[in-house]
Design an enzyme around this catalytic site. Structure first.
Site, short mmCIF file in Angstrom:
data_model
loop_
_atom_site.label_atom_id
_atom_site.label_comp_id
_atom_site.label_asym_id
_atom_site.label_seq_id
_atom_site.Cartn_x
_atom_site.Cartn_y
_atom_site.Cartn_z
CG ASP A 204 144.82 76.52 55.06
OD1 ASP A 204 143.94 76.84 54.25
OD2 ASP A 204 145.61 75.58 54.86
CG ASP A 206 145.88 76.77 51.21
OD1 ASP A 206 146.48 76.00 51.96
OD2 ASP A 206 144.63 76.94 51.27
CG ASP A 323 149.13 74.84 54.18
OD1 ASP A 323 149.79 74.74 55.25
OD2 ASP A 323 148.09 74.20 53.96
N1 CTP Z 1 146.61 69.77 49.37
C1 CTP Z 1 147.55 68.90 48.88
N2 CTP Z 1 148.43 68.30 49.73
C2 CTP Z 1 148.38 68.54 51.05
C3 CTP Z 1 147.43 69.43 51.56
C4 CTP Z 1 146.54 70.04 50.69
O1 CTP Z 1 147.60 68.69 47.69
N3 CTP Z 1 149.24 67.93 51.85
C5 CTP Z 1 145.68 70.42 48.45
C6 CTP Z 1 144.25 69.94 48.66
O2 CTP Z 1 143.96 68.85 47.83
C7 CTP Z 1 143.45 71.16 48.29
C8 CTP Z 1 144.39 72.34 48.51
O3 CTP Z 1 145.68 71.79 48.69
O4 CTP Z 1 143.15 71.10 46.91
C9 CTP Z 1 143.98 73.18 49.66
O5 CTP Z 1 143.89 72.40 50.83
P1 CTP Z 1 143.25 72.96 52.15
O6 CTP Z 1 143.89 74.23 52.55
O7 CTP Z 1 143.28 71.85 53.14
O8 CTP Z 1 141.71 73.14 51.75
P2 CTP Z 1 140.91 74.39 51.19
O9 CTP Z 1 140.14 73.91 50.03
O10 CTP Z 1 141.81 75.55 50.98
O11 CTP Z 1 139.88 74.66 52.36
P3 CTP Z 1 140.01 75.75 53.54
O12 CTP Z 1 139.38 76.98 52.98
O13 CTP Z 1 139.26 75.19 54.68
O14 CTP Z 1 141.45 75.93 53.84
MN MN Z 2 143.09 76.21 52.50
MN MN Z 3 146.01 74.33 53.24
#
Ligand code: CTP
Ligand code: MN
Ligand code: MN
Ligand code: MN
Length: 399
Positions: A204, A206, A323
């Site tokens: 995703d 963020d 997100d």
């Molecule tokens: N996070 C959080 N609360 C949530 C979802 C996510 O605090 N409800 C934090 C996670 O701990 C992470 C960050 O947001 O540090 C990003 O989460 P995520 O997008 O799931 O992971 P990524 O590391 O960005 O991996 P990807 O590249 O696959 O998206």
């Molecule tokens: Mn992410």
């Molecule tokens: Mn995320």
């Protein structure tokens, strides 16, 4: 050789937040195996086992050379008997029998396919599997009513299981920037998550949104969402309002991963031309390496066939998970640190704070239990300093 590596071993500290972990991984053959077992454990709600495998994998990620002999692992932290058996198996046979077995198991395959649907967690998948539902067609033929998130997840299944590139992330960033600037000038937007750590792809995109004047960010998200919706950029969104101020149990709950910021979990409709129009012109030919978790699942198109699949792929846009999080400027550094990840790095930071410093760290604040007071910080560097940790930049938080 063993002596030389022993020196390397002795300097690997046990908390991932004490180590520098870049994306350069010299031990993917082992870390892939351990990560798969971690994933399998997490999908079975065995979080303790999952974390143990994640910690073991993270230790190997931090090494500067490939492991070629079990002796090199002497003295390394976080390597339990189970992880060592897996590593030994890979060293001796080129693969772990347990990993291969897991990969081929119907249960694991079904859990992967079903949790690959946005809005479906391991518990829901587990329940469906118990009813004999192992695939998407079986789910569609079942009488289950899906919630709004799951319906969107099913509808955009193929897009959402295709890794998001940095170029696509940048294109989304430009759209989000336009949205926030037009509803509240002066807003700051920061790329967080995996892309901030330098990853080339992610599941995703963020973003963290704030305003330099405390309080101006209140109520921002619904306006941003309205703007995006009016321009047709949203396929799905669920906005959760800030519940931090009204909470009774205090801001820093070390046991919880969830924060209470105003946030929006969404699915963007990213036009193909928006992607090409970005200033960051990355070649899209080298993306989606084999090891990214692209699922091979049956197409959802009813009259399944290569023609219709091709036609479906020719649509001039693609669905991307996004997100959005809004933080008041006073909590910005904590939100930035908490949302940059990796997930294991975050978990280790909170464990370090609690176990080694008698502090509670969250994405909102840092509380010192010894002094019974909150510790202020306006940068990530200050938070690391409060925690008695050497500063680790985002690109080295890839534990
Ligand atoms: N996070 C959080 N609360 C949530 C979802 C996510 O605090 N409800 C934090 C996670 O701990 C992470 C960050 O947001 O540090 C990003 O989460 P995520 O997008 O799931 O992971 P990524 O590391 O960005 O991996 P990807 O590249 O696959 O998206
Ligand atoms: Mn992410
Ligand atoms: Mn995320
Ligand atoms: Mn290296």
């Amino acid at each position: 050789q063993v002596d030389e590596s022993k020196e390397v071993e002795s300097i690997v500290p046990s908390y991932a937040c004490q180590r520098r972990t870049t994306l350069e991984n010299h031990n993917t053959v082992f870390t892939d195996a351990l990560s798969l077992l971690a994933e399998s454990a997490e999908l079975s709600d065995e979080d303790g086992r999952g974390v143990a495998f994640r910690r073991a994998a993270a230790v190997l990620k931090a090494l500067h050379s490939p492991v070629t002999d079990l002796l090199q692992l002497r003295g390394l932290p976080c390597l339990g008997g189970h992880s060592l058996r897996v590593i030994k198996d890979v060293l001796e046979n080129g693969a772990s029998s347990e990993v291969e077995c897991t990969k081929q198991s119907e249960r694991f395959k079904a859990l992967k396919v079903l949790t690959g649907i946005f809005g479906v967690g391991s518990k829901t998948a587990e329940r469906w599997i118990r009813e004999g539902i192992h695939s998407l067609p079986q789910l569609q033929d079942s009488a289950h009513t899906l919630n709004r998130a799951q319906q969107a997840g099913l509808e955009h299944y193929d897009d959402l299981n295709q890794p998001v590139t940095k170029a696509e992330g940048d294109a989304i960033g430009e759209i989000v920037a336009k949205a926030v600037m037009s509803v509240l000038p002066g807003v700051q937007i920061t790329l967080i998550g995996g892309f901030r750590r330098g990853k080339l792809t992610g599941h995703d995109v963020d973003f963290l949104i704030t305003h330099p004047e405390e309080g101006r960010e209140v109520g921002l998200m619904p306006k941003v969402v309205s703007w995006l919706e009016s321009k047709g950029f949203l396929l799905y969104q669920k906005t959760t309002r800030n519940s931090y101020l009204e909470s009774k149990d205090g801001p820093a709950r070390p046991s919880s991963n969830m924060d209470r910021f105003e946030r929006c979990f969404s699915i963007f409709k990213l036009p193909e031309d928006a992607k090409q129009g970005t200033t960051q012109t990355e070649t899209l030919t080298e993306d989606t390496p084999e090891d990214t978790c692209r699922l091979t699942t049956p197409s959802l198109v009813k009259d399944e066939g290569s023609e219709s699949t091709k036609r479906a792929n020719l649509k001039p846009w693609r669905a991307v998970r996004v997100d959005l999080v809004v933080s008041p400027i006073s909590q910005f550094a904590f939100a930035l640190l908490g949302w940059t990840g990796s997930k294991l790095f975050e978990r280790e930071l909170r464990r370090w704070a609690g176990h080694e410093k008698a502090m509670s760290l969250s994405s909102h604040a840092l509380y010192d239990n010894t002094q019974s007071k909150y510790l202020r910080a306006s940068s990530e560097e200050e938070i690391f300093a409060h925690l008695g940790l050497e500063y680790i930049p985002p690109s080295e938080r890839n534990a």
